[in-house]
Each structure stands twice: as structure tokens, then as C-alpha cells.
Design a protein around this motif. Sequence first.
Motif, PDB file in Angstrom:
ATOM      1  N   ASN A 112       0.829  -1.212   0.000  1.00 15.32           N
ATOM      2  CA  ASN A 112       0.000   0.000   0.000  1.00 15.32           C
ATOM      3  C   ASN A 112       0.860   1.257   0.000  1.00 15.32           C
ATOM      4  O   ASN A 112       0.516   2.252  -0.644  1.00 15.32           O
ATOM      5  CB  ASN A 112      -0.930  -0.011   1.210  1.00 15.32           C
ATOM      6  CG  ASN A 112      -2.123  -0.934   1.010  1.00 15.32           C
ATOM      7  OD1 ASN A 112      -2.174  -1.684   0.046  1.00 15.32           O
ATOM      8  ND2 ASN A 112      -3.075  -0.883   1.913  1.00 15.32           N
ATOM      9  N   TYR A 123      -7.640  -2.516   0.642  1.00 18.70           N
ATOM     10  CA  TYR A 123      -8.291  -2.063   1.877  1.00 18.70           C
ATOM     11  C   TYR A 123      -9.532  -2.924   2.158  1.00 18.70           C
ATOM     12  O   TYR A 123     -10.658  -2.483   1.923  1.00 18.70           O
ATOM     13  CB  TYR A 123      -8.694  -0.590   1.765  1.00 18.70           C
ATOM     14  CG  TYR A 123      -7.547   0.334   1.422  1.00 18.70           C
ATOM     15  CD1 TYR A 123      -6.587   0.669   2.370  1.00 18.70           C
ATOM     16  CD2 TYR A 123      -7.424   0.868   0.129  1.00 18.70           C
ATOM     17  CE1 TYR A 123      -5.528   1.514   2.045  1.00 18.70           C
ATOM     18  CE2 TYR A 123      -6.371   1.712  -0.197  1.00 18.70           C
ATOM     19  CZ  TYR A 123      -5.427   2.024   0.768  1.00 18.70           C
ATOM     20  OH  TYR A 123      -4.390   2.862   0.443  1.00 18.70           O
ATOM     21  N   GLN A 142      -5.715   7.646  -1.502  1.00 18.78           N
ATOM     22  CA  GLN A 142      -6.334   6.364  -1.166  1.00 18.78           C
ATOM     23  C   GLN A 142      -7.514   6.073  -2.089  1.00 18.78           C
ATOM     24  O   GLN A 142      -7.708   4.927  -2.519  1.00 18.78           O
ATOM     25  CB  GLN A 142      -6.798   6.371   0.291  1.00 18.78           C
ATOM     26  CG  GLN A 142      -7.230   5.014   0.805  1.00 18.78           C
ATOM     27  CD  GLN A 142      -7.432   4.990   2.308  1.00 18.78           C
ATOM     28  OE1 GLN A 142      -7.016   5.912   3.021  1.00 18.78           O
ATOM     29  NE2 GLN A 142      -8.064   3.958   2.819  1.00 18.78           N
ATOM     30  N   TRP A 158     -17.593  -0.441  -0.664  1.00 18.41           N
ATOM     31  CA  TRP A 158     -17.218  -0.344   0.752  1.00 18.41           C
ATOM     32  C   TRP A 158     -18.416   0.233   1.506  1.00 18.41           C
ATOM     33  O   TRP A 158     -18.827   1.372   1.258  1.00 18.41           O
ATOM     34  CB  TRP A 158     -16.001   0.563   0.936  1.00 18.41           C
ATOM     35  CG  TRP A 158     -14.706  -0.093   0.573  1.00 18.41           C
ATOM     36  CD1 TRP A 158     -13.844  -0.742   1.410  1.00 18.41           C
ATOM     37  CD2 TRP A 158     -14.093  -0.159  -0.726  1.00 18.41           C
ATOM     38  NE1 TRP A 158     -12.756  -1.211   0.723  1.00 18.41           N
ATOM     39  CE2 TRP A 158     -12.886  -0.866  -0.595  1.00 18.41           C
ATOM     40  CE3 TRP A 158     -14.464   0.304  -1.991  1.00 18.41           C
ATOM     41  CZ2 TRP A 158     -12.031  -1.108  -1.674  1.00 18.41           C
ATOM     42  CZ3 TRP A 158     -13.630   0.056  -3.066  1.00 18.41           C
ATOM     43  CH2 TRP A 158     -12.424  -0.641  -2.895  1.00 18.41           C
ATOM     44  N   LEU A 170     -12.128  -0.582   6.397  1.00 17.35           N
ATOM     45  CA  LEU A 170     -11.752   0.814   6.612  1.00 17.35           C
ATOM     46  C   LEU A 170     -12.362   1.307   7.921  1.00 17.35           C
ATOM     47  O   LEU A 170     -13.419   0.829   8.345  1.00 17.35           O
ATOM     48  CB  LEU A 170     -12.253   1.705   5.470  1.00 17.35           C
ATOM     49  CG  LEU A 170     -11.668   1.498   4.063  1.00 17.35           C
ATOM     50  CD1 LEU A 170     -12.477   2.305   3.063  1.00 17.35           C
ATOM     51  CD2 LEU A 170     -10.212   1.911   4.027  1.00 17.35           C
TER      52      LEU A 170
END
Length: 287
Positions: free
Chosen positions: A22, A127, A202, A177, A130
Motif C-alpha cells: 500500500n 483495503y 487512497q 465499501w 476501513l
Amino acid sequence: MHQVQIYDDIYQLPERWDELSNKELVYLVKLTQKDVSLELVKIYMLLYCLKARVTRHRKNYGNQVHLSVGKESENVRFRIRRKKYLLTPEEVNSLANIFGFLFERETDKYSRTMNYYIKPDCFVNPYPTLRIRMRKFIGPDDGLYDITFEQFIYMQTYRDAMRQDPQKINHLLACLWHRGKTFDISRLDKDAALLRHLPDTQKIIMYWFITGCMINLGYHFPRVFSGQEGSIKNNVFDSQLRLLDTLANSDMTKKDAVRKGSLMDALYSMDESVRKHDELEEKIRNH
């Protein structure tokens, strides 16, 4: 991972997107936002992944080292931890070419010039979960293999909407997400409002992941997808609803089940439908 030898020392470097950490992805995003040539992007990625520092012929370039590596350049001195190396520009370029996998080559059909662009060939979710303002978000599995057809419908709709309004990326990300164990369209606007607080770097990495997954799905379902980024033709909301109607055989009682069902099941159904349609057209042409 690539194993490279510098003098008598062996180092490992990523050889595909899903081997980038990342932190390395964040660094790549920052590089692509600067006026840096493709060759320098590869060299900076080489140095960053090796955790190397140039110790000669350097000047400030933001928080990076500005290199001029070419046939006329002097040898490059750099240090990896306590080891010091001296390489020719050709040797540096040869090592940096390992990062050629980051780019796709395209020929302009009008000028016939060669252009390069970032092609995120990745499908590992960077990810999986989160935390945003004390709220937990759950992301999709690698490759988007676990999402529902409903998530796909809205995801494609907001991918299309981003062409007119880049800020729709927050809604796009909220399709995948989400808070809660399962996706709920009634929470999409509130989830998007929270996702808005993520750093832009991100968000770009998350968008790269989505793009990479769509490319991967395009490889597996070439009859369903078209284009280099795994897009369905005319992928606006109306087209998605037509897909839903087709999969439910125009039966209103089945539409909710299809919407909540697996994307992969829907893709296999669509692929088989297209195959049968193509087969029928072929028979008609032959007669």
C-alpha cells in the motif's frame, strides 16, 4: 517477486501490481500526479522499492531525488542501508524496466505516435476494511467475486457518472465499501458522505483496484464485456435495468432475487445467453 543482483547482493522487487505494498501504491499515485516522464517514474519506483538513496548528483524534487539518467549522464551512486553501489545509467535503466508492468502501450490511430498510460492490472483488495470517523466499512473480496448484482449495477452507473462529475467517486466507492454486513442502497448517500473524508491518494488506489477487477472480469467473460477496462457497452443506469430484466426473464417476482444474487452467477448467465444468441445468428447466416 523479481530477484535482482547488484554486485554480490540479492534484492526482491515487485513484478506485478498485486505485489506492490500500500505504501508503494501511495508513492506511485504521488508520482503520477507530478510532471514526471515514464522513465523517471520507473526509476523512482526502483529506488523507492529498494529503499535506496542517491548519494551523488542530486537536487531537491519535492520530497524525492531528481535524476537525469541517460547516455550522457555520469554513473549513479546510491546506498541501500549500509551498502554502497555505483551503476552506469544503462544498468539503472535496465533495473528500472522491471516496472514496465505498470504501463500499457497504445498507438494513437491518428498521429500513429506511441502513448503509455497506467493500467492497474490488479485484483487484490488493498483495503479489505476501513475505519472512517469511528465507523467500520467492509470492502469486497479480491476480484469483486463476492459482490451482488445490485452492487454491480450501481457501481457501473457511478463509473459512468464520473465522466461528468469526478466527485461521484465517493458514491462509486460506497457501492463496494459499506457499513453493515451487507450492502444496503438506502445507506449509499450517507456512506458516500463518510468516504468523502478519505485522502485522494487512497481513493485513487481504490479506483485502480476497481478498474483492475473489471479488466480481470473482462478477460474471463469476453462475450459480456468490451473495451480495455472491462466496461459493458452503454453502461448507464437504464442499460443496467435492462440487464436485470433480461436475467429475471421479465418476471417482476424474480427481479429482487436477481438483484440480491451473486454477480458471478449473473455474469455466467449473461455469458451463456450471449453464447446462445451468437450461435443462433451463426446458424441463420449459414442457412
